[in-house]
Design an enzyme around this catalytic site. Structure first.
Site, mmCIF file in Angstrom:
data_model
loop_
_atom_site.group_PDB
_atom_site.id
_atom_site.type_symbol
_atom_site.label_atom_id
_atom_site.label_comp_id
_atom_site.label_asym_id
_atom_site.label_seq_id
_atom_site.Cartn_x
_atom_site.Cartn_y
_atom_site.Cartn_z
ATOM 1 N N HIS A 168 -1.890 81.689 40.925
ATOM 2 C CA HIS A 168 -2.226 80.892 39.722
ATOM 3 C C HIS A 168 -2.653 79.384 40.018
ATOM 4 C CE1 HIS A 168 1.992 79.187 40.208
ATOM 5 N NE2 HIS A 168 1.393 78.119 39.622
ATOM 6 N N ASP A 180 1.793 86.947 42.356
ATOM 7 C CA ASP A 180 1.195 85.555 42.122
ATOM 8 C C ASP A 180 1.071 85.333 43.778
ATOM 9 O OD1 ASP A 180 0.421 83.255 41.461
ATOM 10 O OD2 ASP A 180 2.520 82.363 41.014
ATOM 11 N N SER A 215 3.742 74.566 43.550
ATOM 12 C CA SER A 215 3.415 76.147 43.316
ATOM 13 C C SER A 215 2.558 76.210 44.758
ATOM 14 C CB SER A 215 2.773 76.422 42.178
ATOM 15 O OG SER A 215 3.470 76.458 41.104
ATOM 16 N N GLY A 216 2.460 77.647 45.198
ATOM 17 C CA GLY A 216 1.949 78.016 46.302
ATOM 18 C C GLY A 216 2.335 77.517 47.526
HETATM 19 C C1 4AZ Z 1 5.279 75.250 37.827
HETATM 20 O O1 4AZ Z 1 4.974 74.840 36.861
HETATM 21 C C2 4AZ Z 1 6.602 75.631 38.406
HETATM 22 N N1 4AZ Z 1 11.605 75.588 39.267
HETATM 23 C C3 4AZ Z 1 6.797 75.851 39.680
HETATM 24 C C4 4AZ Z 1 8.180 76.131 40.022
HETATM 25 C C5 4AZ Z 1 9.374 76.097 39.101
HETATM 26 C C6 4AZ Z 1 8.934 75.757 37.796
HETATM 27 C C7 4AZ Z 1 7.641 75.397 37.632
HETATM 28 C C8 4AZ Z 1 10.556 76.483 39.457
HETATM 29 O O2 4AZ Z 1 4.355 75.247 38.778
#
Ligand code: 4AZ
Length: 302
Positions: free
Chosen positions: A109, A157, A251-252
């Site tokens: 993503h 993902d 993320s990632g």
């Molecule tokens: C995000 O928006 C995201 N608390 C990543 C991890 C978490 C929540 C949101 C986990 O990329």
């Protein structure tokens, strides 16, 4: 006799200075050579292809003993030399994990803004996103983005990105270990999350790389808590009272768990999603890397 003595002394002094200079030069040359031989050329050694032990794989090694993400503390130099910042237009978008000299593991993503490899730069060897001019930092444009699949659900993902040219392994740039076929993750086990993401829900990101310790949940408990499907390809991690979690911008990046046998760091998960950040009884959701082991290995060790 006196004259001869003075001459002899001069010759001896000259020889002494010469020998001293030669010795200093030799020591400098030795230090430089040994530093260079520490910078293992990336060969993706056969030891890393072994999927039952990490004993002979140079991976997942922390230069420092283990010790805002949410509730985080600063990472120290060389502690997690596999953390990657994936950037477009010099802006941090996502984390990633260096798993070989040419491949970075991350989340699918992350590429919702652009799927063009040439738009992306992987930045490795930095702790501070403002300090990307440091000689320890290595930057590479992406050559290739590989998806396990492109479904837009939260499932699977995962993506692998290939660097246009390999990075050079140094004290500051090293690969994390991929899971083994035998890697067992246990509910309650303490693992580590990393990132430059938001330090509170709706808050601001961190310029320094942060780490936090969280515990693994069972999928059934996680599904009950989040009231959303948690598939076998996901793994949840957090702390019951909240306050230690990943958030947007993390993320990632990796969920790192120590290998039982060698204590080397394995990338056991990829930061993927969650309900808010750092809330009580709301663990974060990670891609369960062990479920994609043969897919990942088919690219990284091909
Ligand atoms: C995000 O928006 C995201 N608390 C990543 C991890 C978490 C929540 C949101 C986990 O990329």
């Amino acid at each position: 006799m006196k004259l001869l003595d003075t001459k002899l002394l001069k010759v001896l002094a000259f020889c002494g200075v010469f020998l001293l200079l030669a010795a200093v030069g030799g020591v400098i040359a030795l230090v430089v050579l040994s530093l260079q031989s520490n910078n293992v050329i990336c060969a993706d050694s056969t030891g890393c292809k072994n999927s039952t032990s990490l004993q002979n794989c140079d991976c997942g090694i922390s230069a420092a003993a283990t010790s805002r993400i949410i509730g985080g503390s600063d990472v120290t130099t060389g502690q997690f030399p596999f953390q990657v910042s994936l950037q477009t237009n010099s802006s941090h978008i996502c984390g990633g994990t260096l798993v070989s000299c040419s491949w970075v593991l991350t989340a699918r993503h992350c590429f919702s803004g652009s799927t063009t490899p040439q738009d992306w730069v992987a930045v490795v060897g930095t702790l501070n996103l403002n300090d990307v001019t440091s000689p320890n930092v290595q930057k590479r444009v992406l050559k290739n983005i590989v998806y396990y699949n492109t479904s837009s659900s939260n499932d699977n993902d995962i993506a692998l990105v290939e660097l246009q040219s390999p990075v050079v392994f140094t004290e500051f740039v090293q690969p994390a270990c991929l899971p083994l076929d035998t890697t067992m993750l246990t509910v309650g086990q303490t693992c580590t999350i990393l990132g430059w993401g938001l330090t509170s829900e709706g808050g601001s990101p961190s310029y320094n790389l942060l780490q936090a310790q969280i515990n693994l949940y069972s999928n059934s408990e996680c599904q009950n808590l989040l009231n959303t499907p948690i598939t076998n390809s996901m793994i949840c991690a957090g702390v019951p009272n909240g306050g230690a979690d990943t958030c947007q911008g993390d993320s990632g990046g990796p969920l790192l768990c120590a290998d039982n046998e060698t204590k080397k760091w394995i990338v056991a998960g990829i930061t993927s999603s969650g309900h808010g950040c750092g809330r009580p009884n709301s663990p974060g959701v990670y891609t369960r890397t062990t479920d994609f082991n043969s897919w990942i290995r088919s690219y990284v060790f091909s």
